[in-house]
Each structure stands twice: as structure tokens, then as C-alpha cells.
Design an enzyme around this catalytic site. Structure first.
Site, short mmCIF file in Angstrom:
data_model
loop_
_atom_site.label_atom_id
_atom_site.label_comp_id
_atom_site.label_asym_id
_atom_site.label_seq_id
_atom_site.Cartn_x
_atom_site.Cartn_y
_atom_site.Cartn_z
N GLU A 91 -2.01 4.59 -0.13
CA GLU A 91 -0.56 4.78 0.01
C GLU A 91 0.18 4.24 -1.21
OE1 GLU A 91 -2.68 3.40 2.10
OE2 GLU A 91 -2.25 3.89 4.18
N CYS A 138 1.21 -1.97 2.41
CA CYS A 138 1.68 -0.62 2.06
C CYS A 138 2.91 -0.26 2.87
CB CYS A 138 0.57 0.40 2.28
SG CYS A 138 -0.77 0.22 1.09
N CYS A 165 -1.47 -0.23 6.05
CA CYS A 165 -1.51 -1.68 6.30
C CYS A 165 -0.11 -2.27 6.09
CB CYS A 165 -2.53 -2.34 5.36
SG CYS A 165 -1.93 -2.51 3.67
N HIS A 196 -4.55 0.43 -2.43
CA HIS A 196 -4.65 1.32 -1.28
C HIS A 196 -4.11 2.71 -1.61
CE1 HIS A 196 -5.10 -1.99 2.01
NE2 HIS A 196 -5.94 -2.14 1.01
N1 LIG Z 1 -4.15 2.31 5.17
C1 LIG Z 1 -5.18 1.95 4.38
C2 LIG Z 1 -6.14 1.07 4.84
C3 LIG Z 1 -7.17 0.73 4.00
N2 LIG Z 1 -7.25 1.25 2.76
C4 LIG Z 1 -8.40 0.96 1.91
C5 LIG Z 1 -8.69 -0.45 1.53
C6 LIG Z 1 -10.19 -0.44 1.36
O1 LIG Z 1 -10.55 0.14 0.10
C7 LIG Z 1 -10.63 0.51 2.47
C8 LIG Z 1 -10.94 -0.20 3.77
O2 LIG Z 1 -12.21 -0.80 3.64
P1 LIG Z 1 -12.97 -1.40 4.91
O3 LIG Z 1 -12.12 -2.51 5.46
O4 LIG Z 1 -13.14 -0.29 5.91
O5 LIG Z 1 -14.29 -1.88 4.36
O6 LIG Z 1 -9.55 1.38 2.65
C9 LIG Z 1 -6.29 2.14 2.33
O7 LIG Z 1 -6.36 2.65 1.19
N3 LIG Z 1 -5.27 2.46 3.15
ZN LIG Z 2 -2.37 -0.75 2.40
#
Ligand SMILES: Nc1ccn([C@H]2C[C@H](O)[C@@H](COP(=O)(O)O)O2)c(=O)n1
Ligand SMILES: [Zn+2]
Length: 167
Positions: free
Chosen positions: A85, A112, A109, A83
Site C-alpha cells: 500500500e 499503511c 496494516c 508494504h
Molecule cells: N497489508 C499488508 C500486510 C503485509 N504486507 C507485507 C509485509 C510483509 O512483506 C508481508 C507479510 O509477511 P508475513 O507476516 O506473512 O510473513 O506482507 C503488505 O505489503 N501489506
Molecule cells: Zn502496511
């Protein structure tokens, strides 16, 4: 040539500037669905880290799964993707992140959030949020340890980057 003796008024505010960098950073992501960017800023308003969501170092993006396959976790991006973060924290160019602010285009999330807490970040500023148990868990964790979080409230709708303009 006309001369003015007063400063520009239309400059970016700190929040706009750092969230803008987070959004620009997100544009590096290969995730076809959601691109997330994150920036860490110290108490002297210096950017000390940036990251976006992507596959771990050394993994060929074309060989990795980019979908979400509930049947087979080995064919699911969520098993592997780092992710934004986490990448930002890992990429920091300073010794520690105590007292830093974290700007992210999507609320952290729960995984993170643990890293954010352990890094002693003091505030999280986010653009978008999701109604999910992961984000709810993050908020309960932040509340427990006194990390404040707030949604970015832009005063302008857009910031333009024009590569053809003479700056
Ligand atoms: N705070 C976050 C939340 C999600 N991510 C990343 C993880 C995945 O690559 C993408 C989410 O994918 P989706 O569930 O929309 O198909 O975003 C993050 O980096 N930071
Ligand atoms: Zn995360």
C-alpha cells in the site's frame, strides 16, 4: 464467419479487474512468505498507482533479511520491508489520491492505514484479512474518518492469463 451483434457477457467486472491487477502486481514481490499487491483507482476508473511489498529502493534483495526474527530486529524483514500500500501511494502517477479507491490483496496494516487516511482515499477493497491488532487498528482508524472498507466478493473463482494464447 459468424457475426454477433450483441456485446460479450463474460467480461470482467470492475472489482474483478482491479483486484486481478492487484494480485498480478503481488507476483512481483520477493517476499518468500506473503506477496501483497495494491492498486489505486480514481473516480473515473483509471489505475493511478500500483505497488507490491518489497525492500526499499537500492537495497539488494539477496542481502536483506526475509525471515521474522523476534530476537534481532536488524535481522527481521518487518524492520525494512515497504508494504504494498505504501509503495502504491509512493508510486502514484497523479497529483493526489483524494476520492480514490484502494484495492489490496491483504487488508492494510496500521502503518499503511495512516498513509491511506492522509492520502484522502475514500474506500478500501480487500481480498484477504488477518485477525491481528494491526488490522483492527486500521479498521478503527478508517471508521473514525469515514473511509469505507469491504471484502471483495468474486463472482468467478479464477481469471486465466495464458501467454500462449492468440489474443
Ligand atoms: N497489508 C499488508 C500486510 C503485509 N504486507 C507485507 C509485509 C510483509 O512483506 C508481508 C507479510 O509477511 P508475513 O507476516 O506473512 O510473513 O506482507 C503488505 O505489503 N501489506
Ligand atoms: Zn502496511
Amino acid at each position: 464467419m459468424s457475426q454477433v451483434d450483441s456485446p460479450r457477457q463474460d467480461y470482467l467486472e470492475w472489482d474483478e479487474y482491479f483486484m486481478g491487477i492487484a494480485i498480478l502486481t503481488a507476483q512481483r514481490s520477493k517476499d518468500p512468505n506473503t506477496q501483497v499487491g495494491c492498486v489505486l483507482v480514481d473516480s473515473r476508473f483509471r489505475v493511478v498507482a500500483a505497488g507490491y511489498n518489497g525492500m526499499p529502493w537500492g537495497c539488494a534483495d539477496v542481502e536483506m533479511p526475509w525471515g521474522k526474527d523476534a530476537e534481532d530486529p536488524l535481522n527481521d524483514k518487518r524492520t525494512f520491508v515497504c508494504h504494498a500500500e505504501m509503495n502504491a501511494v509512493m508510486n502514484k502517477n497523479c497529483v493526489d489520491l483524494e476520492g480514490c479507491r484502494l484495492y489490496t490483496s491483504l487488508f492494510p496494516c496500521n502503518e499503511c492505514a495512516k498513509i491511506v487516511v492522509q492520502s484522502r482515499v475514500k474506500e478500501v477493497i480487500f481480498l484477504n484479512d488477518r485477525d491481528s491488532w494491526q488490522m483492527e487498528a486500521s479498521k478503527s482508524l478508517f471508521d473514525r474518518v469515514g473511509i469505507t472498507y469491504r471484502q471483495f466478493e468474486p463472482k468467478r473463482k479464477t481469471v486465466t492469463i495464458d501467454f500462449t494464447k492468440q489474443y
